[in-house]
Design a protein around this motif. Structure first.
Motif, PDB file in Angstrom:
ATOM      1  N   UNK A 225       0.853  -1.186   0.000  1.00 41.64           N
ATOM      2  CA  UNK A 225       0.000   0.000   0.000  1.00 41.64           C
ATOM      3  C   UNK A 225       0.890   1.236   0.000  1.00 41.64           C
ATOM      4  N   UNK A 226       0.741   2.043  -1.035  1.00 41.83           N
ATOM      5  CA  UNK A 226       1.615   3.184  -1.212  1.00 41.83           C
ATOM      6  C   UNK A 226       1.066   4.458  -0.608  1.00 41.83           C
ATOM      7  N   UNK A 227       1.937   5.204   0.099  1.00 37.11           N
ATOM      8  CA  UNK A 227       1.564   6.477   0.718  1.00 37.11           C
ATOM      9  C   UNK A 227       2.601   7.548   0.392  1.00 37.11           C
ATOM     10  N   UNK A 228       2.100   8.760   0.182  1.00 41.54           N
ATOM     11  CA  UNK A 228       2.953   9.942   0.200  1.00 41.54           C
ATOM     12  C   UNK A 228       2.798  10.567   1.582  1.00 41.54           C
ATOM     13  N   UNK A 229       3.890  11.064   2.135  1.00 40.54           N
ATOM     14  CA  UNK A 229       3.857  11.692   3.451  1.00 40.54           C
ATOM     15  C   UNK A 229       4.857  12.839   3.468  1.00 40.54           C
ATOM     16  N   UNK A 230       4.490  13.948   4.113  1.00 41.71           N
ATOM     17  CA  UNK A 230       5.363  15.114   4.199  1.00 41.71           C
ATOM     18  C   UNK A 230       6.188  15.050   5.481  1.00 41.71           C
ATOM     19  N   UNK A 231       7.452  15.419   5.381  1.00 44.26           N
ATOM     20  CA  UNK A 231       8.291  15.449   6.568  1.00 44.26           C
ATOM     21  C   UNK A 231       7.775  16.531   7.516  1.00 44.26           C
ATOM     22  N   UNK A 232       7.849  16.259   8.803  1.00 43.40           N
ATOM     23  CA  UNK A 232       7.401  17.227   9.810  1.00 43.40           C
ATOM     24  C   UNK A 232       8.588  17.609  10.685  1.00 43.40           C
ATOM     25  N   UNK A 233       8.902  18.913  10.703  1.00 41.04           N
ATOM     26  CA  UNK A 233      10.019  19.371  11.517  1.00 41.04           C
ATOM     27  C   UNK A 233      11.349  19.175  10.827  1.00 41.04           C
ATOM     28  N   UNK A 234      12.379  18.871  11.600  1.00 44.03           N
ATOM     29  CA  UNK A 234      13.748  18.722  11.106  1.00 44.03           C
ATOM     30  C   UNK A 234      13.832  17.591  10.086  1.00 44.03           C
ATOM     31  N   UNK A 235      14.496  17.840   8.940  1.00 41.66           N
ATOM     32  CA  UNK A 235      14.610  16.806   7.907  1.00 41.66           C
ATOM     33  C   UNK A 235      15.971  16.106   7.923  1.00 41.66           C
ATOM     34  N   UNK A 236      16.721  16.246   9.008  1.00 40.70           N
ATOM     35  CA  UNK A 236      18.012  15.567   9.131  1.00 40.70           C
ATOM     36  C   UNK A 236      17.795  14.067   9.308  1.00 40.70           C
ATOM     37  N   UNK A 237      18.536  13.272   8.561  1.00 40.16           N
ATOM     38  CA  UNK A 237      18.336  11.827   8.527  1.00 40.16           C
ATOM     39  C   UNK A 237      19.207  11.127   9.573  1.00 40.16           C
ATOM     40  N   UNK A 238      18.595  10.236  10.336  1.00 38.83           N
ATOM     41  CA  UNK A 238      19.314   9.346  11.243  1.00 38.83           C
ATOM     42  C   UNK A 238      19.108   7.936  10.726  1.00 38.83           C
ATOM     43  N   UNK A 239      20.123   7.369  10.113  1.00 43.02           N
ATOM     44  CA  UNK A 239      19.984   6.142   9.336  1.00 43.02           C
ATOM     45  C   UNK A 239      20.064   4.879  10.208  1.00 43.02           C
ATOM     46  N   UNK A 240      19.123   3.955   9.978  1.00 40.65           N
ATOM     47  CA  UNK A 240      19.198   2.622  10.556  1.00 40.65           C
ATOM     48  C   UNK A 240      20.068   1.780   9.623  1.00 40.65           C
ATOM     49  N   UNK A 241      21.326   1.593   9.969  1.00 39.72           N
ATOM     50  CA  UNK A 241      22.275   0.958   9.063  1.00 39.72           C
ATOM     51  C   UNK A 241      22.086  -0.556   8.952  1.00 39.72           C
ATOM     52  N   UNK A 242      21.267  -1.141   9.802  1.00 46.15           N
ATOM     53  CA  UNK A 242      20.947  -2.550   9.635  1.00 46.15           C
ATOM     54  C   UNK A 242      19.943  -2.753   8.511  1.00 46.15           C
ATOM     55  N   UNK A 243      19.115  -1.740   8.247  1.00 48.12           N
ATOM     56  CA  UNK A 243      18.094  -1.833   7.211  1.00 48.12           C
ATOM     57  C   UNK A 243      18.515  -1.152   5.911  1.00 48.12           C
ATOM     58  N   UNK A 244      19.209  -0.006   6.032  1.00 50.11           N
ATOM     59  CA  UNK A 244      19.517   0.799   4.856  1.00 50.11           C
ATOM     60  C   UNK A 244      21.016   1.059   4.723  1.00 50.11           C
ATOM     61  N   UNK A 245      21.466   1.047   3.474  1.00 53.12           N
ATOM     62  CA  UNK A 245      22.858   1.400   3.197  1.00 53.12           C
ATOM     63  C   UNK A 245      23.014   2.913   3.152  1.00 53.12           C
TER      64      UNK A 245
END
Length: 277
Positions: A225-245
């Motif tokens: 099921x596909x969703x578009x969603x807008x970022x809320x607040x700070x857009x700085x990324x904190x990466x889960x490195x076990x899931x994403x490269x």
């Protein structure tokens, strides 16, 4: 997307009927399927094209579905030495044509895995029996029933004005850019899944969720099921490195070109590229 086969019509109403010689016979062994040799397009055998088969092949064949007037059956215990055919990895369905046969192949593969994984009752160990009215297996000893399992999951296009968040999976063969995604857990709504997955994978809050569309993705027995969603607040990324490269923001005009049109992910990325709201 892979299921978009119009003007052809897919019908998955369950039937119990003996196959005819002109019907398709789909044979799987693990991750492989029997297809035509040296064919420029995808080709499945029809029953009349099979060699060295017994009458039991017809008796034990399982009706899967129809596309237009063409019926597809699952067959087991087939001699793999078929002169005009050979076993190939089911990954061919990602790139094969015609599209309606690729969709038929991967949908059949999902059902094959279900039947193969549910030969015996998980409660008492008795052999399961096929129901004659619906696609269901049941235990004659303890009355346990088994239906095909479909896992709900979300595809999430996180946007920030003219930017979209693209990511790459960690430790997977698929190395192209994708959108965030994740499976729904027991006890949560689809909308809660969207918010949780975004927070877990990239550490962002989102708002204004908008449903786009769904897709049956039989490569992983999933309903996406596909969703578009807008970022809320700070857009700085904190990466889960076990899931994403990696995960990074792309301006609309700099989005990498997709090499495939079979997935909901690719369609949603292209939709954002071409629709400025």
């Amino acid at each position: 997307m892979i299921q978009d086969i119009a003007p052809r019509t897919f019908s998955n109403a369950y039937k119990t009927k003996r196959p005819e010689t002109t019907n398709y016979a789909l044979y799987f062994n693990g991750h492989s399927i029997l297809v035509g040799k040296d064919s420029p397009t995808l080709r499945f055998p029809r029953f009349e094209e099979l060699t060295d088969v017994r009458e039991e092949i017809y008796q034990e064949a399982i009706y899967l579905f129809a596309i237009d007037d063409e019926c597809f059956y699952l067959v087991n215990h087939l001699p793999e030495e078929q002169p005009e055919f050979e076993m190939k990895d089911t990954g061919i369905f990602r790139t094969s044509n015609p599209r309606h046969l690729a969709f038929a192949g991967i949908t059949a593969y999902s059902l094959y895995k279900w039947y193969d994984n549910h030969r015996y009752c998980s409660h008492c160990g008795n052999r399961l029996v096929r129901h004659d009215k619906e696609r269901m297996l049941y235990c004659e000893k303890c009355n346990n029933t088994e239906y095909p399992k479909i896992m709900p999951a979300v595809i999430i296009a996180v946007t920030n004005g003219n930017k979209i968040l693209l990511s790459k999976y960690a430790n997977r063969e698929y190395t192209r850019y994708a959108l965030l995604a994740g499976f729904t857990e027991i006890g949560e709504s689809i909308e809660e899944t969207v918010k949780r997955e975004v927070m877990e994978e990239v550490g962002l809050h989102v708002k204004n969720l908008r449903y786009y569309k769904s897709q049956p993705w039989s490569f992983s027995d999933t309903l996406l099921m596909g969703f578009f969603a807008e970022v809320e607040g700070d857009d700085s990324i904190t990466l889960d490195r076990e899931e994403l490269a990696l995960a990074e923001w792309f301006e609309r005009e700099n989005i990498p070109v997709s090499e495939s049109d079979i997935s909901l992910t690719s369609e949603m990325i292209e939709y954002f590229r071409n629709h400025q709201e």
